[in-house]
Design an enzyme around this catalytic site. Structure first.
Site, mmCIF file in Angstrom:
data_model
loop_
_atom_site.group_PDB
_atom_site.id
_atom_site.type_symbol
_atom_site.label_atom_id
_atom_site.label_comp_id
_atom_site.label_asym_id
_atom_site.label_seq_id
_atom_site.Cartn_x
_atom_site.Cartn_y
_atom_site.Cartn_z
ATOM 1 N N SER A 102 0.831 -1.200 0.000
ATOM 2 C CA SER A 102 0.000 0.000 0.000
ATOM 3 C C SER A 102 0.876 1.265 0.000
ATOM 4 C CB SER A 102 -0.950 -0.081 1.193
ATOM 5 O OG SER A 102 -1.951 0.876 1.108
ATOM 6 N N ASP A 152 -10.208 -3.869 -5.281
ATOM 7 C CA ASP A 152 -9.487 -2.980 -4.367
ATOM 8 C C ASP A 152 -9.952 -1.545 -4.627
ATOM 9 O OD1 ASP A 152 -7.676 -1.507 -2.912
ATOM 10 O OD2 ASP A 152 -5.959 -2.750 -3.459
ATOM 11 N N HIS A 183 -8.259 -4.666 -0.835
ATOM 12 C CA HIS A 183 -6.937 -4.109 -0.525
ATOM 13 C C HIS A 183 -6.117 -5.016 0.409
ATOM 14 C CE1 HIS A 183 -4.278 -0.719 -0.842
ATOM 15 N NE2 HIS A 183 -4.168 -0.572 0.471
HETATM 16 C C1 MLT Z 1 -1.425 6.033 -0.165
HETATM 17 O O1 MLT Z 1 -1.821 7.037 0.376
HETATM 18 O O2 MLT Z 1 -0.227 5.742 -0.305
HETATM 19 C C2 MLT Z 1 -2.455 5.113 -0.698
HETATM 20 O O3 MLT Z 1 -3.693 5.703 -0.711
HETATM 21 C C3 MLT Z 1 -2.500 3.841 0.055
HETATM 22 C C4 MLT Z 1 -2.639 4.050 1.519
HETATM 23 O O4 MLT Z 1 -3.634 4.597 1.976
HETATM 24 O O5 MLT Z 1 -1.749 3.665 2.251
#
Ligand code: MLT
Length: 201
Positions: A102, A152, A183
């Site tokens: 992520s 996701d 996700h």
């Molecule tokens: C980010 O902000 O990098 C993406 O939206 C994934 C997350 O929330 O970690």
């Protein structure tokens, strides 16, 4: 940067750079990395940005909308940290494979977008395109594995597909694994990453 280094038993193996998702820490991906390679050294890092108490690797303006100036700054900060850690822990700086989930996958992608082949390979669980308005530097034959979920909502399938195209155009050898889920990380996804890693490193 706050981190944990766990020395592996086989020095010929890559050092696995572990980059957590939003709200995680340097320990989060240790168990996963040990599944992928029980003999490799592990370097787990905690992102220096805090959003409502949750560590991240760079600021965002809204969900999925990144603060690009901060992304650039934090990417450089991470590069400097890896260089320093390689000296401190005496691992081969040229033999580092990033594993990110992520937000951690997004900073790993950003490492490649801003620096080219600064790691030997990357496993990106549920990444997005870190930024779109720059040309990705050449990544000749760089092995990259992407794990994505068809459902996701945090990282929509288009993001993974676009990232695959951008990295492939830059010369990387990209493999994408699609799950039917969202996700979250599933065991099947982990097994697929492990199989890919065993074939490449
Ligand atoms: C980010 O902000 O990098 C993406 O939206 C994934 C997350 O929330 O970690």
């Amino acid at each position: 940067m706050q981190h944990i280094f766990i020395k592996g038993t086989d020095d010929s193996k890559p050092t696995l750079l572990l980059l957590h998702g939003t709200g995680g820490n340097e320990h989060d991906l240790v168990a996963l990395a040990k599944e992928i390679d029980p003999t490799a050294s592990l370097l787990g890092v905690r992102g220096n940005v805090v959003e409502n108490g949750m560590p991240r690797f760079f600021r965002r303006l809204a969900e999925g909308v990144f603060d690009l100036a901060d992304l650039e700054l934090r990417t450089k900060e991470l590069v400097d940290f890896i260089d320093e850690a390689a000296t401190q822990y005496r691992f081969d700086r040229k033999n580092v494979v990033a594993i990110g989930y992520s937000n951690g996958a997004n900073i790993a992608g950003s490492l490649l977008f801003h620096n080219g082949p600064i790691v030997k390979g990357a496993i990106l669980h549920h990444p997005m395109v870190p930024r779109r308005e720059i040309e990705v530097p050449a990544l000749p034959q760089l092995p990259v594995w992407i794990g994505a979920g068809k459902n996701d909502h945090m990282c929509p399938p288009k993001e993974s597909k676009d990232l695959e195209v951008l990295l492939t155009v830059a010369g990387a050898e990209v493999e994408v694994y699609w799950s039917d889920y969202g996700h979250q990380l599933t065991h099947d996804e982990l097994n697929a990453a492990k199989a890919w890693y065993s074939n490449h490193f």
